[in-house]
Every structure is written in C-alpha cells, then in structure tokens.
Design a protein around this motif. Sequence first.
Motif, PDB file in Angstrom:
ATOM      1  N   ARG A  85       0.821  -1.219   0.000  1.00  0.00           N
ATOM      2  CA  ARG A  85       0.000   0.000   0.000  1.00  0.00           C
ATOM      3  C   ARG A  85       0.851   1.264   0.000  1.00  0.00           C
ATOM      4  N   HIS A  86       2.072   1.156   0.486  1.00  0.00           N
ATOM      5  CA  HIS A  86       2.986   2.303   0.459  1.00  0.00           C
ATOM      6  C   HIS A  86       3.740   2.378  -0.866  1.00  0.00           C
ATOM      7  N   ILE A  87       3.914   1.258  -1.538  1.00  0.00           N
ATOM      8  CA  ILE A  87       4.671   1.227  -2.795  1.00  0.00           C
ATOM      9  C   ILE A  87       3.775   1.568  -3.980  1.00  0.00           C
ATOM     10  N   ILE A  88       2.589   0.967  -4.025  1.00  0.00           N
ATOM     11  CA  ILE A  88       1.658   1.192  -5.138  1.00  0.00           C
ATOM     12  C   ILE A  88       0.436   1.914  -4.576  1.00  0.00           C
ATOM     13  N   ARG A  89       0.192   3.126  -5.108  1.00  0.00           N
ATOM     14  CA  ARG A  89      -0.926   3.931  -4.611  1.00  0.00           C
ATOM     15  C   ARG A  89      -1.807   4.368  -5.782  1.00  0.00           C
ATOM     16  N   ILE A  90      -3.083   4.504  -5.480  1.00  0.00           N
ATOM     17  CA  ILE A  90      -4.033   5.036  -6.456  1.00  0.00           C
ATOM     18  C   ILE A  90      -4.392   6.439  -6.006  1.00  0.00           C
ATOM     19  N   GLY A  91      -4.277   7.395  -6.925  1.00  0.00           N
ATOM     20  CA  GLY A  91      -4.598   8.774  -6.608  1.00  0.00           C
ATOM     21  C   GLY A  91      -5.404   9.416  -7.717  1.00  0.00           C
ATOM     22  N   THR A  92      -5.687  10.703  -7.542  1.00  0.00           N
ATOM     23  CA  THR A  92      -6.451  11.475  -8.511  1.00  0.00           C
ATOM     24  C   THR A  92      -5.621  12.680  -8.937  1.00  0.00           C
ATOM     25  N   VAL A  93      -5.561  12.915 -10.254  1.00  0.00           N
ATOM     26  CA  VAL A  93      -4.791  14.043 -10.784  1.00  0.00           C
ATOM     27  C   VAL A  93      -5.526  15.330 -10.451  1.00  0.00           C
ATOM     28  N   THR A  94      -4.801  16.265  -9.810  1.00  0.00           N
ATOM     29  CA  THR A  94      -5.402  17.547  -9.431  1.00  0.00           C
ATOM     30  C   THR A  94      -4.808  18.718 -10.207  1.00  0.00           C
ATOM     31  N   ALA A  95      -3.621  18.534 -10.803  1.00  0.00           N
ATOM     32  CA  ALA A  95      -2.995  19.591 -11.604  1.00  0.00           C
ATOM     33  C   ALA A  95      -1.989  18.947 -12.548  1.00  0.00           C
ATOM     34  N   ILE A  96      -1.694  19.657 -13.634  1.00  0.00           N
ATOM     35  CA  ILE A  96      -0.765  19.157 -14.647  1.00  0.00           C
ATOM     36  C   ILE A  96       0.223  20.271 -14.979  1.00  0.00           C
ATOM     37  N   ASP A  97       1.508  19.941 -14.969  1.00  0.00           N
ATOM     38  CA  ASP A  97       2.546  20.885 -15.386  1.00  0.00           C
ATOM     39  C   ASP A  97       3.119  20.360 -16.698  1.00  0.00           C
TER      40      ASP A  97
ATOM     41  N   PRO B 146      -8.196   9.055 -12.393  1.00  0.00           N
ATOM     42  CA  PRO B 146      -7.533   8.203 -11.406  1.00  0.00           C
ATOM     43  C   PRO B 146      -6.249   7.649 -12.024  1.00  0.00           C
ATOM     44  N   VAL B 147      -5.192   7.581 -11.242  1.00  0.00           N
ATOM     45  CA  VAL B 147      -3.898   7.119 -11.751  1.00  0.00           C
ATOM     46  C   VAL B 147      -3.221   6.185 -10.750  1.00  0.00           C
ATOM     47  N   TRP B 148      -2.417   5.277 -11.296  1.00  0.00           N
ATOM     48  CA  TRP B 148      -1.554   4.416 -10.481  1.00  0.00           C
ATOM     49  C   TRP B 148      -0.235   5.148 -10.278  1.00  0.00           C
ATOM     50  N   CYS B 149       0.294   5.091  -9.064  1.00  0.00           N
ATOM     51  CA  CYS B 149       1.585   5.705  -8.765  1.00  0.00           C
ATOM     52  C   CYS B 149       2.466   4.684  -8.063  1.00  0.00           C
ATOM     53  N   LEU B 150       3.744   4.757  -8.334  1.00  0.00           N
ATOM     54  CA  LEU B 150       4.710   3.824  -7.782  1.00  0.00           C
ATOM     55  C   LEU B 150       5.710   4.590  -6.921  1.00  0.00           C
ATOM     56  N   PHE B 151       5.888   4.125  -5.690  1.00  0.00           N
ATOM     57  CA  PHE B 151       6.847   4.722  -4.764  1.00  0.00           C
ATOM     58  C   PHE B 151       7.827   3.640  -4.335  1.00  0.00           C
ATOM     59  N   ILE B 152       9.064   3.811  -4.703  1.00  0.00           N
ATOM     60  CA  ILE B 152      10.085   2.842  -4.349  1.00  0.00           C
ATOM     61  C   ILE B 152      10.639   3.214  -2.967  1.00  0.00           C
ATOM     62  N   PRO B 153      10.733   2.248  -2.044  1.00  0.00           N
ATOM     63  CA  PRO B 153      11.244   2.569  -0.708  1.00  0.00           C
ATOM     64  C   PRO B 153      12.627   3.224  -0.772  1.00  0.00           C
ATOM     65  N   PHE B 154      12.824   4.186   0.094  1.00  0.00           N
ATOM     66  CA  PHE B 154      14.081   4.909   0.245  1.00  0.00           C
ATOM     67  C   PHE B 154      14.410   5.818  -0.942  1.00  0.00           C
ATOM     68  N   ALA B 155      13.449   6.044  -1.846  1.00  0.00           N
ATOM     69  CA  ALA B 155      13.644   7.003  -2.945  1.00  0.00           C
ATOM     70  C   ALA B 155      12.848   8.252  -2.597  1.00  0.00           C
ATOM     71  N   PRO B 156      13.346   9.423  -2.940  1.00  0.00           N
ATOM     72  CA  PRO B 156      12.667  10.655  -2.523  1.00  0.00           C
ATOM     73  C   PRO B 156      11.329  10.888  -3.217  1.00  0.00           C
ATOM     74  N   ASP B 157      11.207  10.515  -4.464  1.00  0.00           N
ATOM     75  CA  ASP B 157       9.973  10.759  -5.212  1.00  0.00           C
ATOM     76  C   ASP B 157       9.415   9.456  -5.764  1.00  0.00           C
ATOM     77  N   GLY B 158       8.155   9.518  -6.080  1.00  0.00           N
ATOM     78  CA  GLY B 158       7.535   8.407  -6.779  1.00  0.00           C
ATOM     79  C   GLY B 158       7.405   8.765  -8.244  1.00  0.00           C
ATOM     80  N   ILE B 159       6.610   7.972  -8.946  1.00  0.00           N
ATOM     81  CA  ILE B 159       6.360   8.228 -10.362  1.00  0.00           C
ATOM     82  C   ILE B 159       4.902   7.886 -10.648  1.00  0.00           C
ATOM     83  N   CYS B 160       4.271   8.692 -11.486  1.00  0.00           N
ATOM     84  CA  CYS B 160       2.886   8.420 -11.886  1.00  0.00           C
ATOM     85  C   CYS B 160       2.919   7.514 -13.100  1.00  0.00           C
TER      86      CYS B 160
END
Length: 179
Positions: free
Chosen positions: A8-20, A57-71
């Motif tokens: 649940r900490h590595i793979i998260r489902i979220g919602t896009v709120t802004a786009i750069d 809705p988007v899948w996001c991946l967070f690798i442990p001990f890495a500062p950022d995740g990726i959508c």
Amino acid sequence: MNIDNILRHIIRIGTVTAIDDASGYVQVNFDDRDDAPRDLPMFSLIKEYNMPDIDDPVWCLFIPFAPDGICLGRWFDNEANKPPVNNRNIWHKSLRKKGSMSFDDESETLTINAKNIVFNAEKTDFSGEVMIAQKLTVKGELNGFGKATFASDVIANGISQTTHTHICTAPGSPSGSPQ
C-alpha cells in the motif's frame, strides 16, 4: 509491517489535481492519506507525451528509500474509463479527446482519425493505390508520370474539357487557323 501494508505504500491510487505540461509532472492527491498532493513525474515510453486529464484516477509507484515516486498513468476499469476497442487484433491509441490511431492486424489497415493531418516532410512517397474520397487541393505544381483517367469533367482555368469545342478547318491544324 506486513506485506499488504508495504504494498500500500509502494503502489498507490490517486487522482490528478494539476498538470505541469512543461515539466511533465502531475500533481496527485491520495484520498486515503492526509498528505498534501504530491508532484510526480509522469511515466513515459520512448519520449511519448501523453498526460492524463484533471480528475483522472492514476496508479503511482513509490520505491522505498527514494525521494519521489512516479505516476504510471490511467487504467481501464470498464466503468468511467472503458477500453476504446474490444479486439485484441487491433492496436489502438487515443490521441487526447478528439483523435485516434489504430492498426488492424487482420486487414493490415492503419486508420488515423483527426480533423486535420499535417505532414511536415521534405518528401513523402506513397507506393500503392491512393484513394481520396472528397477533395484534393494542390498548392504548387502537380506533375504526372503516366496516364490520367477521369470519370467526369476536367476544368482548367474555367474551361471544361467536356463541353469546350474547337473549330478546326483541317484535321490537326490549330483552332481557328486558316487552311
């Protein structure tokens, strides 16, 4: 911490709120967390630019001990985000909201759906038969190297090739020339 909590900490489902668009980042809100929305880089295959829409809705991946995740992007859920085709022999790419491309393995047909298509090339070659179903406009020269067949009239400078006549006094002589 058990494996479910770790996932649940590595793979998260979220919602896009802004786009750069300039940076290729999306801001994602995770409803199951109290965290502020996170700015995440959008996953890309071979430099393809395909940003999700706001509220997707988007899948996001967070690798442990890495500062950022990726959508990682959107997915098909058979409700709000249904697959655009239902044939595994067809490759399909939606091009934002109003265009698409598809390739049918069985008929070996590439179909491009767009209001306008612009080719920016020094030279474009077509080998095979080309069918134009409505209107062809040529800006510049039109050169032919073969036979031209028309099922109806050809009009050049307002002169119809079907109704235009020449009065010749002798076969082969120019129109209107004396014999």
